[in-house]
Design an enzyme around this catalytic site. Structure first.
Site, PDB file in Angstrom:
ATOM      1  N   LYS A  65       0.789  -1.353  -0.041  1.00  0.00           N
ATOM      2  CA  LYS A  65      -0.030   0.124  -0.051  1.00  0.00           C
ATOM      3  C   LYS A  65       1.036   1.421   0.105  1.00  0.00           C
ATOM      4  CE  LYS A  65      -3.843  -2.433   0.339  1.00  0.00           C
ATOM      5  NZ  LYS A  65      -4.648  -2.853  -1.002  1.00  0.00           N
TER       6      LYS A  65
ATOM      7  N   HIS B  89      -5.780   0.570  -7.389  1.00  0.00           N
ATOM      8  CA  HIS B  89      -6.182  -0.295  -6.583  1.00  0.00           C
ATOM      9  C   HIS B  89      -7.023  -1.285  -7.262  1.00  0.00           C
ATOM     10  CE1 HIS B  89      -8.132  -1.401  -2.258  1.00  0.00           C
ATOM     11  NE2 HIS B  89      -7.021  -2.331  -2.412  1.00  0.00           N
TER      12      HIS B  89
ATOM     13  N   GLY C  71     -15.217  -8.697  -2.404  1.00  0.00           N
ATOM     14  CA  GLY C  71     -14.944 -10.097  -3.048  1.00  0.00           C
ATOM     15  C   GLY C  71     -14.059  -9.893  -4.016  1.00  0.00           C
TER      16      GLY C  71
ATOM     17  N   THR D 223     -10.455 -10.494  -4.380  1.00  0.00           N
ATOM     18  CA  THR D 223      -9.577 -11.579  -4.632  1.00  0.00           C
ATOM     19  C   THR D 223     -10.335 -12.822  -5.223  1.00  0.00           C
ATOM     20  OG1 THR D 223      -8.253 -10.887  -2.735  1.00  0.00           O
ATOM     21  CG2 THR D 223      -8.127 -13.213  -3.422  1.00  0.00           C
TER      22      THR D 223
ATOM     23  N   ARG E 103      -5.054 -13.242   7.897  1.00  0.00           N
ATOM     24  CA  ARG E 103      -4.709 -13.103   6.525  1.00  0.00           C
ATOM     25  C   ARG E 103      -3.800 -14.384   6.195  1.00  0.00           C
ATOM     26  NH1 ARG E 103      -5.976  -8.227   3.410  1.00  0.00           N
ATOM     27  NH2 ARG E 103      -6.988  -7.141   5.083  1.00  0.00           N
TER      28      ARG E 103
ATOM     29  N   TYR F 257     -20.271 -15.256  -7.254  1.00  0.00           N
ATOM     30  CA  TYR F 257     -19.300 -16.094  -7.455  1.00  0.00           C
ATOM     31  C   TYR F 257     -19.050 -16.426  -9.024  1.00  0.00           C
ATOM     32  CZ  TYR F 257     -19.860 -15.812  -2.532  1.00  0.00           C
ATOM     33  OH  TYR F 257     -19.713 -15.131  -1.058  1.00  0.00           O
TER      34      TYR F 257
ATOM     35  N   ASN G 256     -20.792 -14.740 -11.757  1.00  0.00           N
ATOM     36  CA  ASN G 256     -20.301 -13.435 -12.249  1.00  0.00           C
ATOM     37  C   ASN G 256     -19.706 -13.512 -13.620  1.00  0.00           C
ATOM     38  OD1 ASN G 256     -21.238 -12.479  -9.854  1.00  0.00           O
ATOM     39  ND2 ASN G 256     -19.266 -12.349  -8.910  1.00  0.00           N
TER      40      ASN G 256
HETATM   41  O1  TSX Z   1     -16.838 -12.443  -3.206  1.00  0.00           O
HETATM   42  C1  TSX Z   1     -18.101 -12.485  -3.427  1.00  0.00           C
HETATM   43  N1  TSX Z   1     -18.386 -12.386  -4.618  1.00  0.00           N
HETATM   44  C2  TSX Z   1     -17.528 -12.352  -5.883  1.00  0.00           C
HETATM   45  C3  TSX Z   1     -16.974 -13.507  -6.419  1.00  0.00           C
HETATM   46  C4  TSX Z   1     -16.292 -13.743  -7.364  1.00  0.00           C
HETATM   47  N2  TSX Z   1     -18.824 -12.547  -2.166  1.00  0.00           N
HETATM   48  C5  TSX Z   1     -18.737 -12.531  -0.862  1.00  0.00           C
HETATM   49  C6  TSX Z   1     -18.413 -11.122  -0.488  1.00  0.00           C
HETATM   50  C7  TSX Z   1     -17.623 -10.933   0.869  1.00  0.00           C
HETATM   51  C8  TSX Z   1     -16.193 -10.809   0.663  1.00  0.00           C
HETATM   52  C9  TSX Z   1     -20.254 -12.421  -2.612  1.00  0.00           C
HETATM   53  N3  TSX Z   1     -21.181 -12.433  -1.709  1.00  0.00           N
HETATM   54  C10 TSX Z   1     -20.892 -12.236  -3.993  1.00  0.00           C
HETATM   55  C11 TSX Z   1     -19.922 -12.264  -4.921  1.00  0.00           C
HETATM   56  O2  TSX Z   1     -20.200 -12.238  -6.295  1.00  0.00           O
HETATM   57  N4  TSX Z   1     -22.232 -12.175  -3.877  1.00  0.00           N
HETATM   58  C12 TSX Z   1     -22.549 -12.383  -2.461  1.00  0.00           C
HETATM   59  C13 TSX Z   1     -23.801 -12.319  -2.012  1.00  0.00           C
HETATM   60  C14 TSX Z   1     -24.412 -13.538  -2.049  1.00  0.00           C
HETATM   61  C15 TSX Z   1     -24.011 -14.531  -0.889  1.00  0.00           C
HETATM   62  C16 TSX Z   1     -24.485 -15.751  -0.845  1.00  0.00           C
HETATM   63  C17 TSX Z   1     -25.520 -16.164  -2.026  1.00  0.00           C
HETATM   64  C18 TSX Z   1     -25.660 -15.453  -3.150  1.00  0.00           C
HETATM   65  C19 TSX Z   1     -25.150 -14.062  -3.094  1.00  0.00           C
HETATM   66  N5  TSX Z   1     -25.983 -17.610  -2.070  1.00  0.00           N
HETATM   67  C20 TSX Z   1     -25.808 -18.779  -1.398  1.00  0.00           C
HETATM   68  O3  TSX Z   1     -25.118 -18.596  -0.446  1.00  0.00           O
HETATM   69  C21 TSX Z   1     -26.645 -19.908  -1.565  1.00  0.00           C
HETATM   70 MN    MN Z   2      -6.536  -3.873  -1.386  1.00  0.00          MN
END
Ligand code: TSX
Ligand code: MN
Length: 586
Positions: free
Chosen positions: A204, A224, A249, A251, A364, A488, A491
């Site tokens: 950073k 960033h 999210g 990473t 971490r 996840y 996307n």
């Molecule tokens: O990282 C995330 N992403 C990007 C992934 C490539 N998260 C986690 C964020 C905290 C660090 C997410 N959380 C994402 C996402 O695209 N979407 C969500 C919200 C979410 C959470 C749970 C579900 C759906 C969407 N479903 C179930 O758990 C079944």
């Molecule tokens: Mn960062």
């Protein structure tokens, strides 16, 4: 004649008075010696060497578990040059304040000199830093996060072209903790913390705060941003850079396993945190990842959220403030649904389920990037990779659609400058509060953010074919508070739409905020999502956006006359488009 580096090391030793000076070469034997030393003095706990070979646990001081933005300063001669979003101290005041804290700080201790390269060793865009530290944990971490040792010294030679960073643990008292940057002389001083972004000065402090200043001086960008490549069925890879505030999210996206793998769409990782981007001779924007490892948040990481990093973490990894199982393996909240019996918490005490978490929420992993199965074969290309899209994002429960495309570069800069996220963790204040975080650079821009926006605008004018700029929101919720989008691996469908827009293949509907996908332009096969849900995900509500536009106007006031007129114009143009659209619907 001594070299500029030797002179600075001697000067630092006169101040900090170590009993010994070690020049780090980055070799395997050196790492083994340091590991041995840290196992003996309790800095390291050995993990299960059968299942986690080369992995160690470090428990930090409990008062030293995260970056400390309130103790982080930009020290320019003029206060206005640090701007309204940074803490400021006059350079001489900062030195007078910190010098006594460094004075004798390394008495009876070893001073390590860490020469390192940010960026691939052979890249013309890479830069050299040298960190002086009294923390062997910092040495071991810098060995993973940068190209450290002999390779850096050889590249430096007798030159003075390096960013010096002086670091000492001091007494770890937050009252005597300061992370100060002198961008005008490209110098970093950090004292009183051994933690991540406070102590690994290449990340950073150099690669964002000092480098953002250098980048403005020399017409490049230090951002960033994660960098990923999206491979299509023909094997062609299109590269994208993305900036998100924390807890979105980043990473996970950088290392995503594509849900469209069977159709030939794959995601490759170039980097997960920082992008250095230059305008190449042909007028394209080319990016390198200045880092060599991932310093990621462990809690919430599992085989579903980030299977690639879970695979990477089984060797040569330093874990910090995670919990420990009775078989000597790392554990954290969100790794599996039920905690195993017999856990030791991040303090090193027996843990029982209840009020406290076993791992610290900011625990971490520090892991070499090359260990990720998703790492791109081009991640160390000296000339970098060409960037075709820039993605901004945020966590917005109601406001922002799944994805929209900005109208042009200038509008894209407006989208980045007005980025915001709604808070989730109660620890960081009230839940659901909107925090502006322009380009996710709020804590990392080494100068006045008004000037930073101006620099972004100027870069667009210099690019032959500027990347398209998108905004995404994986976190939109329905009236019951349920997430509308599965996120996840799914996307990749949004990334594919961006690719199809870049290639001129996908349809879009114009709205006051930009273009959103038409329902049929998103590839949704294999995903069960109703037409209603999709419409809700992609909808743009003019009343909500008018409220947002007014909040943006207020936010912009912070920057006074340093705010580029073009951004004020974009805000007014948005207001006009919104009022025209609500008129039309009446
Ligand atoms: O990282 C995330 N992403 C990007 C992934 C490539 N998260 C986690 C964020 C905290 C660090 C997410 N959380 C994402 C996402 O695209 N979407 C969500 C919200 C979410 C959470 C749970 C579900 C759906 C969407 N479903 C179930 O758990 C079944
Ligand atoms: Mn960062």
């Amino acid at each position: 004649m001594s070299t500029p580096l030797e002179s600075w090391v001697e000067e630092s030793a006169r101040l900090t008075k170590p009993s010994k000076i070690v020049w780090c070469d980055g070799s395997e034997p050196e790492n083994e010696r340091l590991t041995e030393l840290m196992l003996n003095d309790g800095t390291y706990v050995e993990l299960n060497q059968k299942t986690y070979p080369g992995c160690h646990l470090h428990r930090s001081n409990p008062n030293d578990v995260a970056r400390t933005e309130g103790l982080t300063f930009i020290c320019t001669r003029k206060k206005e040059d640090a701007g309204p979003t940074n803490n400021w101290m006059a350079p001489n005041d900062a030195k007078d304040k910190l010098r006594p804290l460094f004075d004798g700080a390394m008495k009876g201790r070893t001073m390590y000199v860490i020469p390192y390269i940010m960026g691939p060793a052979a890249s013309p865009y890479s830069k050299i830093g040298v960190e002086i530290t009294d923390s062997p944990y910092v040495v071991a971490s810098m060995r993973i996060m940068s190209r450290m040792g002999k390779v850096a010294l050889e590249r430096l030679g007798r030159s003075d072209d390096f960013v010096p960073g002086l670091h000492s643990l001091g007494d770890l008292d937050p009252e005597r903790r300061f992370i100060v940057h002198f961008p005008e002389e490209k110098l970093i001083w950090s004292v009183g913390s051994g933690y991540g972004g406070n102590a690994l000065l290449g990340k950073k402090c150099f690669a964002l705060r000092i480098a953002s200043w250098m980048a403005r001086e020399n017409s490049w960008m230090a951002e960033h941003m994660l960098i990923l490549g999206l491979e299509d069925p023909s094997g062609k890879v299109t590269y994208m850079a993305a900036a998100f505030p924390s807890a979105c999210g980043k990473t996970n996206l950088a290392m995503m396993v594509s849900a469209l793998g069977k159709q030939g769409y794959r995601v490759w990782t170039i980097g997960d945190d920082i992008a250095w981007m230059h305008i190449a001779a042909d007028g394209t924007l080319r990016a390198i990842n200045p880092e060599a490892g991932f310093f990621g948040v462990a809690p919430g990481t599992n085989g579903k959220t980030n299977p690639n990093v879970m695979n990477a973490l089984h060797e040569n990894t330093i874990f910090t403030n995670v919990a420990l199982t009775d078989s000597g393996e790392p554990w954290w909240e969100g790794m599996d649904s039920t905690p195993p019996a017999g856990l030791t918490d991040w303090h090193g005490k027996k843990w029982t389920p209840g009020k406290t978490s076993a791992a610290h929420p900011n625990a971490r992993y520090t892991v070499p990037a090359k260990q990720s199965p998703s790492i791109s074969s081009h991640w160390q290309d000296p000339e970098g990779i060409p960037i075709s899209a820039i993605i901004f994002g945020g966590r917005r429960a109601r406001l922002a659609p799944l994805v929209y495309e900005s109208r042009n570069w200038q509008h894209g800069v407006f989208v980045g400058a007005t980025m915001a996220s709604e808070t989730t963790a109660a620890a960081t204040g009230a839940v659901g509060v909107t925090r502006r975080d322009p380009m996710a650079m709020l804590p990392f821009c080494g100068y006045n953010m008004g000037d930073y926006f101006r620099h972004w605008l100027a870069m667009g004018a210099k690019l032959k074919n500027p990347p398209k700029v998108f905004h995404v929101n994986w976190f939109r919720r329905d009236a019951d508070g349920k997430f509308l989008w599965p996120g996840y691996g799914e996307n990749v469908r949004v990334l594919k739409w961006m690719l199809d827009r870049i290639e001129g293949r996908a349809a879009a509907a114009e709205t006051p905020i930009g273009s959103v996908p038409t329902a049929s332009s998103l590839t949704l096969d294999g995903l069960s999502i109703s037409r209603d849900t999709l419409n809700e995900l992609l909808s743009v509500n003019p009343a909500d956006w008018t409220e947002e536009e007014q909040a943006v106007e207020k936010f912009f006031e912070k920057f006074g006359d340093r705010l580029p007129a073009a951004l004020c114009q974009e805000q007014k143009a948005l207001a006009n488009r919104l009022s025209a659209s609500s008129m039309a619907s009446k």
